[in-house]
Design an enzyme around this catalytic site. Structure first.
Site, PDB file in Angstrom:
ATOM      1  N   GLY A  14      37.922   0.357 -37.026  1.00  0.00           N
ATOM      2  CA  GLY A  14      38.825  -0.483 -37.808  1.00  0.00           C
ATOM      3  C   GLY A  14      38.273  -0.785 -39.187  1.00  0.00           C
ATOM      4  O   GLY A  14      38.212  -1.937 -39.598  1.00  0.00           O
ATOM      5  N   ALA A  15      37.906   0.269 -39.921  1.00  0.00           N
ATOM      6  CA  ALA A  15      37.097   0.082 -41.132  1.00  0.00           C
ATOM      7  C   ALA A  15      37.838   0.317 -42.444  1.00  0.00           C
ATOM      8  O   ALA A  15      37.217   0.357 -43.496  1.00  0.00           O
ATOM      9  CB  ALA A  15      35.892   1.013 -41.080  1.00  0.00           C
ATOM     10  N   ILE A  19      37.439  -6.941 -42.944  1.00  0.00           N
ATOM     11  CA  ILE A  19      36.099  -7.102 -42.391  1.00  0.00           C
ATOM     12  C   ILE A  19      35.424  -5.744 -42.167  1.00  0.00           C
ATOM     13  O   ILE A  19      34.261  -5.552 -42.512  1.00  0.00           O
ATOM     14  CB  ILE A  19      36.150  -7.906 -41.082  1.00  0.00           C
ATOM     15  CG1 ILE A  19      36.531  -9.365 -41.379  1.00  0.00           C
ATOM     16  CG2 ILE A  19      34.813  -7.845 -40.346  1.00  0.00           C
ATOM     17  CD1 ILE A  19      36.751 -10.208 -40.136  1.00  0.00           C
ATOM     18  N   GLY A  20      36.151  -4.794 -41.597  1.00  0.00           N
ATOM     19  CA  GLY A  20      35.568  -3.485 -41.332  1.00  0.00           C
ATOM     20  C   GLY A  20      35.115  -2.783 -42.595  1.00  0.00           C
ATOM     21  O   GLY A  20      34.038  -2.170 -42.640  1.00  0.00           O
ATOM     22  N   TYR A 154      45.215 -12.927 -27.650  1.00  0.00           N
ATOM     23  CA  TYR A 154      44.120 -12.700 -28.599  1.00  0.00           C
ATOM     24  C   TYR A 154      42.891 -13.495 -28.166  1.00  0.00           C
ATOM     25  O   TYR A 154      41.771 -12.969 -28.149  1.00  0.00           O
ATOM     26  CB  TYR A 154      44.557 -13.120 -29.995  1.00  0.00           C
ATOM     27  CG  TYR A 154      43.510 -12.896 -31.067  1.00  0.00           C
ATOM     28  CD1 TYR A 154      43.311 -11.632 -31.609  1.00  0.00           C
ATOM     29  CD2 TYR A 154      42.724 -13.939 -31.537  1.00  0.00           C
ATOM     30  CE1 TYR A 154      42.355 -11.416 -32.593  1.00  0.00           C
ATOM     31  CE2 TYR A 154      41.761 -13.738 -32.514  1.00  0.00           C
ATOM     32  CZ  TYR A 154      41.587 -12.472 -33.043  1.00  0.00           C
ATOM     33  OH  TYR A 154      40.627 -12.263 -34.007  1.00  0.00           O
TER      34      TYR A 154
END
Length: 244
Positions: A14-15, A19-20, A154
């Site tokens: 997930g980059a 954040i990733g 979540y």
């Protein structure tokens, strides 16, 4: 994949953004070759990978892979013969009443946020065992600690990530492989753009630091965990400005 045999190698799921992306930047700055994954935004990820290669002189491979699909993860690992760092960052959210949530939506949250950590870790561990060293870092949330109304799935998935982290750390500690998690508070990313400016301002006022966290701060903490003594393992480090 164009992987350098002797260079330290890190994978970040997930980059492509948020954040990733910040974690990838921090690792590239520390000299790591990178494998970066995303599910739907490959052009954006490829652009980020090219930028990191040019800026830091590292090798960066961008791959489309649905973190919730074990076969997609297996394809990535099929070409790897070493891995030093795994950062499980891929995650999605759902905001709404539990009674309005479908079974498919529940499964998608759990598979993407929690099961993905299993899919990657089970394949990364044998590579780390070869060197008797390695680092697995799971990106979690404060809602995994305390739960959030309207975000039951979540919260459950991130609570599972925390327990997964603690249990796996005990399993791998004899092999000198660290497993830790970062429990993020409100980080200024696209995931939180669903809230109105007024809602975000109210939320900000609840945070003692009087601001949202920045993705770069998560990246900095990831790097610090990698560089920490190996005796630091099985920890859920909360990064939330004193909020929870």
């Amino acid at each position: 994949m164009n992987i350098t045999k002797n260079a330290p190698l890190a994978m970040v799921t997930g980059a492509s953004r948020g954040i990733g992306r910040a974690i990838a930047e921090a690792l590239a700055g520390a000299g790591y070759d990178l494998i970066l994954t995303c599910c739907h935004t490959l052009p954006e990820l490829q652009e980020a990978a090219a930028s990191l290669e040019e800026k830091y002189g590292i090798t960066c491979t961008a791959v489309t892979a649905d973190a919730s699909d074990p076969s997609a993860i297996e394809k990535i690992f099929a070409s790897l013969d070493h891995l030093d760092v795994l950062v499980n960052n891929a995650g999605i959210s759902y905001i709404g009443l539990l009674t309005d949530m479908s079974v498919d939506e529940w499964q998608h949250i759990i598979n993407t946020n929690l099961s993905s950590c299993f899919y990657t870790s089970r394949l990364a561990i044998p590579l780390m065992l070869q060197k008797h060293s390695g680092c697995i870092i799971n990106i979690s949330s404060v809602w995994g600690n305390v739960g959030a109304s309207m975000e039951v799935a979540y919260s459950a998935s991130k609570g599972g990530v925390n327990s997964f982290t603690k249990a796996l750390a005990k399993e791998l500690a004899p092999s000198n492989i660290q497993v830790n998690a970062i429990s993020c508070g409100v980080i200024d990313t696209a995931m939180n753009h669903c809230f109105s400016p007024e809602e975000m301002d109210t939320l900000r006022k609840e945070i003692p630091a009087d601001r949202l966290g920045q993705p770069e701060e998560v990246g900095q903490l990831v790097l610090q965990l990698i560089q920490a003594p190996t005796y630091l393992t099985g920890q859920i480090l909360t990064l939330d400005g004193g909020w929870q």
